[in-house]
Motif scaffolding. Structure first.
Motif, mmCIF file in Angstrom:
data_model
loop_
_atom_site.group_PDB
_atom_site.id
_atom_site.type_symbol
_atom_site.label_atom_id
_atom_site.label_comp_id
_atom_site.label_asym_id
_atom_site.label_seq_id
_atom_site.Cartn_x
_atom_site.Cartn_y
_atom_site.Cartn_z
ATOM 1 N N GLN A 1 -11.290 8.166 -1.412
ATOM 2 C CA GLN A 1 -10.697 7.693 -0.161
ATOM 3 C C GLN A 1 -11.222 6.304 0.202
ATOM 4 O O GLN A 1 -10.472 5.443 0.659
ATOM 5 N N ASN B 1 -9.493 3.806 -1.961
ATOM 6 C CA ASN B 1 -8.126 3.544 -1.494
ATOM 7 C C ASN B 1 -8.124 2.657 -0.251
ATOM 8 O O ASN B 1 -7.257 1.789 -0.092
ATOM 9 N N ARG B 2 -9.095 2.896 0.644
ATOM 10 C CA ARG B 2 -9.177 2.052 1.845
ATOM 11 C C ARG B 2 -9.469 0.600 1.470
ATOM 12 O O ARG B 2 -8.893 -0.330 2.049
ATOM 13 N N VAL C 1 -8.719 -0.870 -1.338
ATOM 14 C CA VAL C 1 -7.509 -1.431 -1.946
ATOM 15 C C VAL C 1 -6.539 -1.886 -0.867
ATOM 16 O O VAL C 1 -5.961 -2.977 -0.929
ATOM 17 N N GLN C 2 -6.347 -1.043 0.152
ATOM 18 C CA GLN C 2 -5.433 -1.395 1.238
ATOM 19 C C GLN C 2 -5.917 -2.625 2.003
ATOM 20 O O GLN C 2 -5.122 -3.508 2.346
ATOM 21 N N ASP C 3 -7.238 -2.691 2.252
ATOM 22 C CA ASP C 3 -7.795 -3.840 2.980
ATOM 23 C C ASP C 3 -7.585 -5.132 2.194
ATOM 24 O O ASP C 3 -7.185 -6.159 2.755
ATOM 25 N N THR D 1 -5.377 -5.698 -0.171
ATOM 26 C CA THR D 1 -3.948 -5.996 -0.251
ATOM 27 C C THR D 1 -3.464 -6.679 1.018
ATOM 28 O O THR D 1 -2.691 -7.640 0.981
ATOM 29 N N GLN D 2 -3.932 -6.198 2.178
ATOM 30 C CA GLN D 2 -3.564 -6.796 3.453
ATOM 31 C C GLN D 2 -4.068 -8.238 3.546
ATOM 32 O O GLN D 2 -3.354 -9.132 4.032
ATOM 33 N N GLN D 3 -5.303 -8.469 3.063
ATOM 34 C CA GLN D 3 -5.849 -9.827 3.075
ATOM 35 C C GLN D 3 -5.011 -10.766 2.212
ATOM 36 O O GLN D 3 -4.753 -11.911 2.584
#
Length: 279
Positions: A195, A198-199, A201-203, A205-207
């Motif tokens: 988890q 995954n967090r 990766v999301q952070d 990707t957002q950057q």
């Protein structure tokens, strides 16, 4: 010049009562967590895996260490990727820095390292006759802090390690030493690391998306203002080629109209007006 290997090992064992025998053992991150805790007494040592055997456990420890650095605004980057390889030189240099920081900020008094970590150990025991608590006074040596590195670099290191951990097989019938013996607890820790991966990766990707939008906006502004200058250049060149005798005021008004022209995305703020300059 920093302390020698022998001096650092003796200092770590005197402070932490962990009984390490090699500098490379600091590559798990647990020793550094205890050192910082001896200064501020607020590191969650119950979450530190002192008997860490795997890379993803090292990542978990360094995550706790990074949290302590951020909380107390310690302006030095943690080279997680190099430290967790457990190579001598990388860990020696970082431990020398930790010793200098400790010399400057240790509050003095007694620090019961064993009680703070509730008896958790790395396996090796301190020499017989060594007290379980110690007393020390802070040094007057000064420390020049190293500028911090952007957090994305550190996040990338943790991301790579967490990615490797997420690909490891599920717990076998016998859990590694230092980990929960129950398969359900082992699986829960594995899911928690996945988890976290995954967090991250999301952070990241957002950057990347935010940076892409910023670059596009800058490029659009560049083209917009370059276009204005080009229009002025063409207009002036036409006047020169035609030998124009247009009054100076009309020329200035034409140039001003080009300069103040707007397009989508470059609107004049509400309530703002351009003042006509006097020449």
């Amino acid at each position: 010049m920093g302390e020698s290997r022998t001096e650092l090992i003796a200092w770590v064992n005197d402070l932490t009562q962990l009984g390490i025998s090699k500098i490379e053992q600091c590559g798990t991150g647990a020793v550094h967590c205890q050192i910082v805790d001896s200064i501020y007494r607020d590191v969650p040592l119950s979450k530190v895996k002192f008997n860490a055997k795997h890379e993803y456990e090292y990542v978990s420890n360094f995550k706790i260490l990074q949290g302590a650095f951020d909380k107390h605004k310690i302006e030095n980057s943690i080279p997680v990727e190099r430290l967790q390889r457990c190579k001598f030189q990388d860990n020696l240099e970082f431990l020398q820095w930790m010793k200098k920081y400790w010399d400057q900020y240790y509050p003095g008094g007694t620090y019961d390292a064993v009680a703070r970590r509730k008896g958790a150990d790395i396996g090796a025991k301190p020499a017989a006759g060594t007290a379980s608590t110690r007393s020390a006074t802070s040094s007057t040596s000064n420390l020049k802090k190293t500028p911090s590195v952007p957090s994305v670099a550190t996040s990338t290191n943790r991301l790579a390690a967490a990615a490797a951990a997420s690909k490891r097989p599920a717990a076998t019938s016998r859990a590694p030493a230092g980990m929960a013996s129950s398969p359900s607890q082992w699986e829960a820790e594995k899911q928690e690391l996945e988890q976290e991966y995954n967090r991250m990766v999301q952070d990241l990707t957002q950057q990347v998306l935010e940076l892409k939008v910023t670059v596009e906006q800058v490029e659009k502004e560049r083209e917009f203002y370059f276009g204005k200058l080009r229009e002025i250049e063409v207009y002036v060149q036409q006047l020169l080629d035609n030998g124009s005798t247009a009054p100076p005021m009309s020329i200035l008004q034409e140039i001003q109209g080009i300069m103040y022209k707007t397009e989508d995305g470059f609107e004049v703020p509400e309530g703002a007006e351009y003042e006509e300059e006097t020449y």
